[in-house]
Design an enzyme around this catalytic site. Structure first.
Site, short mmCIF file in Angstrom:
data_model
loop_
_atom_site.label_atom_id
_atom_site.label_comp_id
_atom_site.label_asym_id
_atom_site.label_seq_id
_atom_site.Cartn_x
_atom_site.Cartn_y
_atom_site.Cartn_z
N ASN A 104 0.75 -1.21 0.01
CA ASN A 104 -0.07 0.03 -0.05
C ASN A 104 0.91 1.32 0.00
OD1 ASN A 104 -2.41 1.79 0.41
ND2 ASN A 104 -3.26 0.10 1.52
N HIS A 141 23.82 0.82 12.82
CA HIS A 141 24.86 1.83 13.20
C HIS A 141 25.49 1.31 14.52
CE1 HIS A 141 23.35 4.61 10.17
NE2 HIS A 141 22.27 4.41 10.57
N GLY A 174 -1.75 -1.05 8.95
CA GLY A 174 -1.08 0.07 8.72
C GLY A 174 0.01 0.58 9.72
N THR A 231 10.69 -6.46 16.10
CA THR A 231 12.04 -6.22 16.46
C THR A 231 12.76 -7.55 16.58
OG1 THR A 231 11.89 -6.29 18.86
CG2 THR A 231 11.82 -4.04 17.83
#
Length: 202
Positions: A101, A131, A159, A182
């Site tokens: 989407n 990083h 969403g 995660t």
């Protein structure tokens, strides 16, 4: 991947390594984001995303051709809606019958792979870059690394879902809107929240 390296250590390894910075980047190893070839590829991808944003989605042939030119591979009957932003594009691989989407962001320093029949809600983010966490000098000097993201078949994101570097999601997984994934998710589960937690099997 640890932060124990110094910049001199990494430069010594890089000088002895026959691979390009691009090859090191895609492999998930330390690379310099300021490398000229990487910078050029990033600029080319951003330019391609800009051109795509100026294309009328009703011109389906031109739209599909640009998406396929930008991304590494795109299966049949796959549809990507407007607002797509990528780091490079070439490390993104979409299976058959995938729907993405509006306003997706896919930062593909490492491969991002979506299996067949995935359904991705608006505002999704796939973030492969990493990083140095504790070595502030190394981070400031431009060294980065990454980890791939892989989705199995028939995954559905609500969403605003964010997927972090190194995550693998199994088949037939549903992730609730606004969740931040995660860690890996097994197949056939519903996961919600920040960080996303499995709430039940499907």
């Amino acid at each position: 991947m640890t932060d124990s390296h110094t910049e001199d250590d990494l430069r010594t390894v890089a000088d002895a390594d026959p691979r390009t910075m691009w090859e090191r980047m895609v492999a998930g190893e330390y690379y310099l984001s300021t490398d000229p070839a990487i910078s050029a590829a990033s600029l080319a991808a951003r330019s391609a995303c800009f051109r795509l944003s100026q294309t009328d989605p009703a011109d389906t042939e031109a739209w599909d051709a640009q998406v396929r030119d930008l991304l590494g591979s795109v299966g049949t009957a796959t549809e990507v809606w407007q607002g797509l932003r990528v780091d490079y594009g070439t490390n993104i691989h979409l299976g058959d019958d995938v729907f993405i989407n509006v306003d997706a962001t896919i930062l593909d320093v490492c491969p991002v792979t979506l299996g067949d029949h995935c359904r991705i809600g608006p505002g999704a983010k796939f973030l492969t870059p990493l990083h140095p966490l504790e070595n502030h000098e190394l981070r400031a000097s431009g060294w980065e690394y990454g980890a791939p993201i892989t989705l199995g078949r028939n995954v559905w994101f609500g969403g605003g879902v964010t997927v972090c570097a190194g995550v693998t999601v199994g088949d037939n997984v549903v992730v609730g809107a606004g969740s931040v994934v995660t860690r890996d998710l097994p197949s056939d589960v519903l996961a919600v929240g920040t960080p996303a937690q499995v709430v039940r099997e499907l």
